[in-house]
Design an enzyme around this catalytic site. Structure first.
Site, PDB file in Angstrom:
ATOM      1  N   LYS A 105      -1.517  -0.337  -1.444  1.00 26.20           N
ATOM      2  CA  LYS A 105      -1.111  -1.514  -1.548  1.00 26.20           C
ATOM      3  C   LYS A 105       0.168  -1.475  -0.880  1.00 26.20           C
ATOM      4  O   LYS A 105       0.393  -2.881  -0.857  1.00 26.20           O
ATOM      5  CB  LYS A 105      -1.631  -1.585  -2.721  1.00 26.20           C
ATOM      6  CG  LYS A 105      -1.014  -1.800  -4.019  1.00 26.20           C
ATOM      7  CD  LYS A 105      -0.769  -0.376  -4.821  1.00 26.20           C
ATOM      8  CE  LYS A 105      -2.150   0.312  -5.114  1.00 26.20           C
ATOM      9  NZ  LYS A 105      -2.197   1.217  -6.624  1.00 26.20           N
ATOM     10  N   VAL A 132      -6.607  -2.197  -3.632  1.00 27.82           N
ATOM     11  CA  VAL A 132      -6.809  -2.690  -5.216  1.00 27.82           C
ATOM     12  C   VAL A 132      -7.851  -2.638  -5.716  1.00 27.82           C
ATOM     13  O   VAL A 132      -9.036  -2.967  -4.931  1.00 27.82           O
ATOM     14  CB  VAL A 132      -7.519  -4.145  -4.506  1.00 27.82           C
ATOM     15  CG1 VAL A 132      -7.145  -5.370  -5.592  1.00 27.82           C
ATOM     16  CG2 VAL A 132      -6.067  -5.011  -2.977  1.00 27.82           C
ATOM     17  N   ILE A 136     -14.229  -0.553  -7.797  1.00 30.46           N
ATOM     18  CA  ILE A 136     -14.258  -2.134  -7.669  1.00 30.46           C
ATOM     19  C   ILE A 136     -14.161  -2.491  -6.214  1.00 30.46           C
ATOM     20  O   ILE A 136     -12.942  -2.644  -5.012  1.00 30.46           O
ATOM     21  CB  ILE A 136     -13.847  -3.474  -8.501  1.00 30.46           C
ATOM     22  CG1 ILE A 136     -13.517  -2.809  -9.765  1.00 30.46           C
ATOM     23  CG2 ILE A 136     -14.497  -4.420  -8.088  1.00 30.46           C
ATOM     24  CD1 ILE A 136     -12.671  -3.510 -10.688  1.00 30.46           C
ATOM     25  N   GLU A 190       1.692   4.606 -11.290  1.00 34.45           N
ATOM     26  CA  GLU A 190       2.364   4.836  -9.825  1.00 34.45           C
ATOM     27  C   GLU A 190       3.079   5.961  -9.969  1.00 34.45           C
ATOM     28  O   GLU A 190       3.419   6.467 -11.494  1.00 34.45           O
ATOM     29  CB  GLU A 190       2.781   3.410  -9.497  1.00 34.45           C
ATOM     30  CG  GLU A 190       2.205   2.614  -9.016  1.00 34.45           C
ATOM     31  CD  GLU A 190       0.981   2.460  -7.963  1.00 34.45           C
ATOM     32  OE1 GLU A 190       1.224   3.147  -7.190  1.00 34.45           O
ATOM     33  OE2 GLU A 190      -0.201   2.406  -8.551  1.00 34.45           O
ATOM     34  N   ASP A 201       3.022  -3.663  -8.952  1.00 27.67           N
ATOM     35  CA  ASP A 201       1.663  -3.255  -8.402  1.00 27.67           C
ATOM     36  C   ASP A 201       0.639  -4.422  -8.434  1.00 27.67           C
ATOM     37  O   ASP A 201      -0.063  -4.520  -7.148  1.00 27.67           O
ATOM     38  CB  ASP A 201       1.460  -2.202  -9.621  1.00 27.67           C
ATOM     39  CG  ASP A 201      -0.354  -1.598  -8.836  1.00 27.67           C
ATOM     40  OD1 ASP A 201      -0.136  -0.230  -8.243  1.00 27.67           O
ATOM     41  OD2 ASP A 201      -1.026  -2.125  -9.690  1.00 27.67           O
ATOM     42  N   LYS A 205      -1.219  -6.068  -4.856  1.00 30.22           N
ATOM     43  CA  LYS A 205      -3.094  -6.324  -4.939  1.00 30.22           C
ATOM     44  C   LYS A 205      -2.950  -7.471  -5.157  1.00 30.22           C
ATOM     45  O   LYS A 205      -3.918  -7.734  -3.616  1.00 30.22           O
ATOM     46  CB  LYS A 205      -3.691  -5.740  -6.114  1.00 30.22           C
ATOM     47  CG  LYS A 205      -3.093  -3.856  -6.271  1.00 30.22           C
ATOM     48  CD  LYS A 205      -3.849  -3.529  -7.403  1.00 30.22           C
ATOM     49  CE  LYS A 205      -3.719  -2.260  -7.681  1.00 30.22           C
ATOM     50  NZ  LYS A 205      -3.483  -1.854  -8.713  1.00 30.22           N
TER      51      LYS A 205
HETATM   52  P1  NAP Z   1       1.316  10.996  -6.231  1.00 29.02           P
HETATM   53  O1  NAP Z   1       0.179  11.505  -7.297  1.00 29.02           O
HETATM   54  O2  NAP Z   1       2.792  11.395  -6.668  1.00 29.02           O
HETATM   55  O3  NAP Z   1       1.362  11.556  -4.796  1.00 29.02           O
HETATM   56  C1  NAP Z   1       2.135  11.176  -3.998  1.00 29.02           C
HETATM   57  C2  NAP Z   1       1.002  12.891  -2.572  1.00 29.02           C
HETATM   58  O4  NAP Z   1       2.060  12.236  -2.145  1.00 29.02           O
HETATM   59  C3  NAP Z   1       1.906  13.796  -3.441  1.00 29.02           C
HETATM   60  O5  NAP Z   1       1.199  15.167  -2.774  1.00 29.02           O
HETATM   61  C4  NAP Z   1       3.363  13.979  -2.471  1.00 29.02           C
HETATM   62  O6  NAP Z   1       3.060  15.546  -1.718  1.00 29.02           O
HETATM   63  C5  NAP Z   1       2.674  13.345  -1.359  1.00 29.02           C
HETATM   64  N1  NAP Z   1       4.171  12.551  -0.818  1.00 29.02           N
HETATM   65  C6  NAP Z   1       4.758  11.906  -1.318  1.00 29.02           C
HETATM   66  N2  NAP Z   1       6.121  11.509  -0.679  1.00 29.02           N
HETATM   67  C7  NAP Z   1       5.691  12.120   0.394  1.00 29.02           C
HETATM   68  C8  NAP Z   1       6.667  12.480   1.658  1.00 29.02           C
HETATM   69  N3  NAP Z   1       7.669  11.851   1.792  1.00 29.02           N
HETATM   70  N4  NAP Z   1       6.135  13.700   2.321  1.00 29.02           N
HETATM   71  C9  NAP Z   1       4.878  14.609   2.380  1.00 29.02           C
HETATM   72  N5  NAP Z   1       4.290  14.582   1.301  1.00 29.02           N
HETATM   73  C10 NAP Z   1       4.421  13.240   1.070  1.00 29.02           C
HETATM   74  O7  NAP Z   1       0.488   9.186  -6.163  1.00 29.02           O
HETATM   75  P2  NAP Z   1      -1.125   8.811  -6.731  1.00 29.02           P
HETATM   76  O8  NAP Z   1      -1.088   8.423  -7.014  1.00 29.02           O
HETATM   77  O9  NAP Z   1      -1.713   9.980  -6.364  1.00 29.02           O
HETATM   78  O10 NAP Z   1      -1.061   7.872  -5.541  1.00 29.02           O
HETATM   79  C11 NAP Z   1      -0.773   7.709  -4.276  1.00 29.02           C
HETATM   80  C12 NAP Z   1      -1.180   6.561  -3.607  1.00 29.02           C
HETATM   81  O11 NAP Z   1      -2.356   5.861  -4.173  1.00 29.02           O
HETATM   82  C13 NAP Z   1      -0.522   5.400  -4.261  1.00 29.02           C
HETATM   83  O12 NAP Z   1      -0.555   4.422  -3.106  1.00 29.02           O
HETATM   84  C14 NAP Z   1      -0.890   4.570  -5.319  1.00 29.02           C
HETATM   85  O13 NAP Z   1      -0.514   3.377  -5.577  1.00 29.02           O
HETATM   86  C15 NAP Z   1      -2.092   4.746  -4.594  1.00 29.02           C
HETATM   87  N6  NAP Z   1      -3.201   4.685  -5.302  1.00 29.02           N
HETATM   88  C16 NAP Z   1      -2.932   5.147  -7.123  1.00 29.02           C
HETATM   89  C17 NAP Z   1      -3.905   5.156  -7.669  1.00 29.02           C
HETATM   90  C18 NAP Z   1      -4.284   5.515  -9.214  1.00 29.02           C
HETATM   91  O14 NAP Z   1      -5.065   5.488  -9.959  1.00 29.02           O
HETATM   92  N7  NAP Z   1      -2.704   6.965  -9.159  1.00 29.02           N
HETATM   93  C19 NAP Z   1      -5.084   4.114  -7.551  1.00 29.02           C
HETATM   94  C20 NAP Z   1      -5.488   3.427  -6.724  1.00 29.02           C
HETATM   95  C21 NAP Z   1      -4.021   3.743  -5.840  1.00 29.02           C
HETATM   96  P3  NAP Z   1       3.483  17.087  -3.467  1.00 29.02           P
HETATM   97  O15 NAP Z   1       2.322  16.978  -4.180  1.00 29.02           O
HETATM   98  O16 NAP Z   1       4.483  17.996  -3.071  1.00 29.02           O
HETATM   99  O17 NAP Z   1       4.556  16.068  -4.647  1.00 29.02           O
HETATM  100  N1  HSE Z   2      -0.871   2.233 -10.814  1.00 29.24           N
HETATM  101  C1  HSE Z   2      -2.445   1.275 -10.672  1.00 29.24           C
HETATM  102  C2  HSE Z   2      -3.027   1.004 -11.836  1.00 29.24           C
HETATM  103  C3  HSE Z   2      -3.547   2.369  -9.577  1.00 29.24           C
HETATM  104  O1  HSE Z   2      -2.698   1.308 -12.995  1.00 29.24           O
HETATM  105  O2  HSE Z   2      -3.357   0.297 -11.734  1.00 29.24           O
HETATM  106  C4  HSE Z   2      -5.053   1.394  -9.197  1.00 29.24           C
HETATM  107  O3  HSE Z   2      -4.165   1.048  -7.798  1.00 29.24           O
END
Ligand code: NAP
Ligand code: HSE
Length: 425
Positions: A105, A132, A136, A190, A201, A205
């Protein structure tokens, strides 16, 4: 059978969920959609890190070119997070003729105009349902199903981490920081959880969602943002006693060419549909001129709910004949015709510590009255401590500026303002 080869940018919480969901879904894809989706390369920071999914080591790379320059890969799926380098990688992928699916986002809210322009220029798709409200389908709903509506307002609980924290504080009176640790452990937060608890965040959104709802770019910079870091267990307990539930609410309203967009902690009456939305659930309550009121509710964060939205976009992108983009002028700044309201109207919860002497209440009422703020309810909570007593007021509707002016006039020798929280009906 159509074979679609995709590449991942990132493989953390969300990427791991997407890997697992795709892995367990191949039979349905083949049977139902005559489709096979294969992940060919996966960009990560550290190829030696332990992962929650069984991605083979030989797919991992630290060189983004292995993903975005591979001619076999037609869809690049981004879940690295953060504005950069994610935005530049996605733009490079779009320019290389690849459709992009993203859960990011921050990148969409800040660089949507650049991403959309690159996608349109190269005739490819840009999909961001997961950016977002997790599972949903709010993006698709606004983009397609509600197109025949002028959306008048939407308000939502659109951050799972803060809703999880506030729900536990409300239900069990738990301490803020301990619950935040649990939200991190559950993969809700995050990569930098400050973005969740400080409200950014939700503001990213809201910028995306309100742009789609109002058919006009609502830049992130126009969103008023206040997080939950100053919320206390005492505020939640006082609100509870008065029949209110505290939520981090994202609110967007449109009245002609005037738009109001804000994110802040908000007390809702216990009977409000959004007051019942707890834990990592999100919900969006909106009103369109034709559809009237509706609420969409579901899991807003976590690996599998988010993967549900990402994989839905991948499947859609794999079978789409044409990629559809929003039709409003997607420019970095808002259309000059629009104004953004910073003097909205609300009710207010005010908690003060007042000197325990005759005449103090009259003084406080006078400061409110001078700014035309009228008191609806007052409650004394707790007993005198160090000569001061906690008093809680709920006001009738007042303008934000009048409220701020009233509080600025409070004499600290007589009372200090401990908190001010907006109250919605
Ligand atoms: P995360 O667990 O920190 O995963 C990030 C991944 O990206 C890791 O695999 C990391 O590599 C890789 N990465 C980060 N920076 C990098 C770089 N410069 N070069 C290469 N690889 C890189 O984060 P996440 O919770 O999955 O969230 C990821 C995205 O989804 C974010 O934009 C977040 O806002 C969105 N999102 C998350 C959720 C949620 O519930 N968590 C829900 C909706 C949307 P390594 O594994 O090697 O560190
Ligand atoms: N960190 C975000 C949340 C993940 O808590 O809603 C989903 O975008």
């Amino acid at each position: 059978m159509k074979d679609v080869v995709i590449g991942f940018l990132g493989c953390g919480n969300v990427g791991g969920g997407v890997w697992k969901l795709l892995e367990g879904f191949q039979k349905e894809l083949a049977h139902r959609d005559n489709l096979s989706i294969r992940v060919k390369r996966v960009l990560v920071r550290d190829v030696n890190k332990a992962r929650t999914c069984a991605v083979p080591r030989e797919l991992l790379t630290t060189d983004v070119n292995d993903v975005i320059n591979d001619p076999e890969i037609s869809i690049v799926v981004e879940f690295m997070g953060g504005e950069q380098p994610a935005t530049e990688y996605m733009i490079r992928a779009l320019r290389a003729g690849k459709t992009v699916v993203t859960a990011n986002k921050v990148a969409v809210a800040l660089n949507w105009h650049r991403l959309q322009a690159a996608a349109q220029e190269h005739g490819v798709g840009l999909y961001y349902e997961a950016s977002v409200c997790g599972a949903i389908p709010i993006i698709d709903t606004l983009n397609h199903s509600l197109q025949a509506n002028r959306i008048q307002y939407l308000m939502g609980i659109i951050n799972g981490t803060t809703n999880y924290i506030l729900s536990r504080m409300y239900e069990k009176g738990e301490d803020y920081s301990a619950v935040l640790e649990d939200a991190k452990r559950l993969g809700l937060a995050e990569p930098n959880p400050a973005s969740d608890v400080e409200g950014y965040d939700a503001a990213y959104k809201l910028s995306i969602m309100s742009s789609l709802a109002f058919h006009a770019r609502v830049p992130f910079s126009k969103v008023y943002v206040e997080g939950i870091t100053r919320v206390t267990a005492m505020d939640i307990a006082c609100g509870k006693e008065m029949g209110y539930v505290l939520k981090l609410l994202a609110i967007a309203k449109r009245d002609g060419d005037n738009i109001e967009v804000r994110v802040h902690p908000t007390f809702l009456p216990g009977s409000h549909p959004l007051a019942q939305v707890n834990g990592s659930f999100n919900a969006v309550y909106l009103k369109g001129h034709a559809c009237q009121e509706m609420m969409l509710q579901g899991r807003g964060a976590g690996d599998m709910p988010t993967a549900s939205a990402v994989v839905g976009d991948i499947i859609h992108a794999s079978v789409a004949d044409v990629h559809v983009h929003p039709t409003f002028a997607n420019t970095p700044d808002a259309d000059a015709i629009l104004t953004f309201e910073d003097n909205w109207t609300s009710r207010y919860f005010v908690r003060i510590s007042a000197v325990d002497k005759p005449g103090v209440l009259a003084k406080v009422a006078g400061w409110f009255a001078k700014e035309n703020v009228s008191i609806a309810t007052m409650m004394q909570k707790g007993s005198v401590e160090e000569g001061r007593v906690p008093l809680i007021f709920i006001t009738h509707e007042a303008s934000e500026k009048a409220m701020q002016a009233a509080l600025a006039a409070f004499d600290p020798q007589i009372c200090t303002v401990d908190s001010m929280i907006r109250v919605e009906k």
